[in-house]
Design an enzyme around this catalytic site. Structure first.
Site, mmCIF file in Angstrom:
data_model
loop_
_atom_site.group_PDB
_atom_site.id
_atom_site.type_symbol
_atom_site.label_atom_id
_atom_site.label_comp_id
_atom_site.label_asym_id
_atom_site.label_seq_id
_atom_site.Cartn_x
_atom_site.Cartn_y
_atom_site.Cartn_z
ATOM 1 N N LYS A 14 0.853 -1.198 0.000
ATOM 2 C CA LYS A 14 0.000 0.000 0.000
ATOM 3 C C LYS A 14 0.881 1.238 0.000
ATOM 4 C CE LYS A 14 -4.571 0.330 0.339
ATOM 5 N NZ LYS A 14 -5.421 -0.428 -0.605
ATOM 6 N N THR A 59 -3.748 -5.584 0.206
ATOM 7 C CA THR A 59 -3.117 -4.297 0.533
ATOM 8 C C THR A 59 -4.007 -3.514 1.496
ATOM 9 O OG1 THR A 59 -4.056 -3.038 -1.322
ATOM 10 C CG2 THR A 59 -2.015 -4.241 -1.745
ATOM 11 N N ARG A 189 27.304 35.204 -6.984
ATOM 12 C CA ARG A 189 26.028 34.870 -7.619
ATOM 13 C C ARG A 189 25.041 34.405 -6.554
ATOM 14 N NH1 ARG A 189 26.655 28.736 -10.240
ATOM 15 N NH2 ARG A 189 27.371 27.796 -8.299
ATOM 16 N N GLN A 256 28.893 21.488 -6.394
ATOM 17 C CA GLN A 256 29.599 20.231 -6.130
ATOM 18 C C GLN A 256 30.450 20.336 -4.855
ATOM 19 O OE1 GLN A 256 29.162 21.634 -9.145
ATOM 20 N NE2 GLN A 256 29.358 20.174 -10.836
ATOM 21 N N HIS A 284 18.504 28.314 -11.007
ATOM 22 C CA HIS A 284 19.201 29.493 -11.518
ATOM 23 C C HIS A 284 18.384 30.774 -11.336
ATOM 24 C CE1 HIS A 284 22.042 26.689 -13.165
ATOM 25 N NE2 HIS A 284 21.149 26.147 -13.979
HETATM 26 O O1 LIG Z 1 27.876 25.122 -9.133
HETATM 27 C C1 LIG Z 1 27.750 24.892 -10.354
HETATM 28 N N1 LIG Z 1 28.143 23.710 -10.876
HETATM 29 C C2 LIG Z 1 28.017 23.395 -12.205
HETATM 30 O O2 LIG Z 1 28.403 22.280 -12.636
HETATM 31 C C3 LIG Z 1 27.453 24.370 -13.040
HETATM 32 N N2 LIG Z 1 27.183 24.407 -14.361
HETATM 33 C C4 LIG Z 1 26.610 25.598 -14.637
HETATM 34 O O3 LIG Z 1 26.199 25.979 -15.758
HETATM 35 N N3 LIG Z 1 26.526 26.343 -13.499
HETATM 36 C C5 LIG Z 1 27.036 25.593 -12.489
HETATM 37 N N4 LIG Z 1 27.191 25.839 -11.171
#
Ligand SMILES: O=c1[nH]c(=O)c2[nH]c(=O)[nH]c2[nH]1
Length: 323
Positions: A14, A59, A189, A256, A284
């Site tokens: 479920k 279920t 940014r 990352q 973005h």
């Molecule tokens: O922090 C980011 N990693 C990316 O891999 C990436 N690629 C992108 O266009 N902007 C960003 N910003």
């Protein structure tokens, strides 16, 4: 190659069982609201291959077991323990079921603060508000394939939909530039993401259930202190705090790099967590081009008006594991 086929895997159960529970502790209440999924695996092939329902726990009955345990389980306030209890109940009650997969998603209900002049803020004993769209979840695999007395629980918990934004302290530079590159390098940014985080606990043995199928296992102060899966609140609180604070404090070189720092800290702080996975959409925010109005809204220090893009977004994910 043959034209014949066979049933290579089957599980059922479920999904989206909504349940709300009040625990009354005198005048003060504690409440939880969960979305539960319960799936089982076992000797159920004939229900698919022979239309034989004699092996099927409906279920609908599974839904009722979830409600029954929401009423009777001493573990209902802990998503991890509640999920382990549901899964262990299913594989213990039904001899032919060998595995259960239980997911419990917990919605946020926070006590409403009552502010009176000259008095400390009081948290209301039985009124709540939704203080965030993020959800805590746990996904538990209960494995009784070695026998009902040797049940192993594999617990993965985490957070979904934790929306964050910082208006500076984030850069993205030195990435590959070639004929496809239009993105400009920026040392300042907006960084916004909706955090999905999961962490895998070291597997542990669940004691066999008593005759009444109740799971009687104490939570010790060690569980809370050490952050075992048995007291998942400790790690859940830690993980949320580490994630938010690292996001806020890191001078981010990229999604990352910030992700990696968060995950490393969770592993270092929680000794029963062996693996952490983050999935971070890069939401973005694009500065509006106002050159045609004779206005600079493009250089990072002058960028003040942005279009939040719904799509596309980046999608950055990684799993970090304990050595
Ligand atoms: O922090 C980011 N990693 C990316 O891999 C990436 N690629 C992108 O266009 N902007 C960003 N910003």
């Amino acid at each position: 190659m043959s034209d014949e086929s066979y049933l290579s895997r089957a599980h059922y159960g479920k999904d989206k069982v909504r349940v709300f529970r009040i625990v009354r502790e005198g005048a003060a209440h504690r409440v939880v609201e969960y979305n539960v999924t319960a799936l089982v695996e076992g000797d159920i092939d004939v229900s698919y291959t022979q239309a034989d329902n004699s092996v099927v726990v409906a279920t609908d009955s599974m839904k009722n077991i979830i409600y029954y345990l929401a009423k009777t389980s001493p573990h209902v306030l802990s998503p991890e323990r509640f999920a382990v209890h549901i899964g262990t109940h299913l594989v213990s009650k039904y001899e032919h079921l060998h595995k259960a997969f239980i997911t419990v998603e917990k919605l946020r209900w926070a006590r409403i603060p009552i502010v009176n002049d000259f008095e400390p803020v009081k948290l209301h004993p039985h009124s709540y508000f939704r203080d965030g769209d993020d959800k805590r979840f746990t996904s538990v695999e209960i494995d009784a394939t070695l026998g009902k007395d040797s049940i192993i629980a594999k617990v993965t918990s985490g957070i979904k939909d934790l929306l964050v934004l910082k208006s500076t302290g984030s850069a993205f530079e030195n990435f590959i530039r070639d004929e496809y590159t239009t993105l400009v390098e920026v040392n300042d940014r907006i960084f916004s993401t909706s955090i999905d985080l999961s962490y895998v606990y070291r597997p542990f043995a669940v004691p066999p259930l008593k005759d009444d199928l109740l799971l009687e296992l104490e939570v010790t102060s060690e569980d809370a202190k050490e952050g075992t899966a048995w007291e998942g609140d400790t790690v859940a609180d830690n993980a949320r705090k580490i994630t938010l604070e690292t996001f806020a404090l890191d001078e981010s070189a990229s999604v990352q790099a910030t992700l990696y720092k968060m995950a490393q800290k969770i592993i270092a702080t929680n000794k029963f967590v062996d693996q952490v996975t983050y999935t971070l959409p890069n939401k973005h925010y694009v500065p509006v081009d106002m050159k045609y109005m004779g206005i600079d809204n493009q250089t990072p220090s002058e960028a003040e008006v942005f279009v939040p893009l719904t799509a596309p977004s980046g999608l950055i994910s990684a799993t970090i594991s304990r050595h």
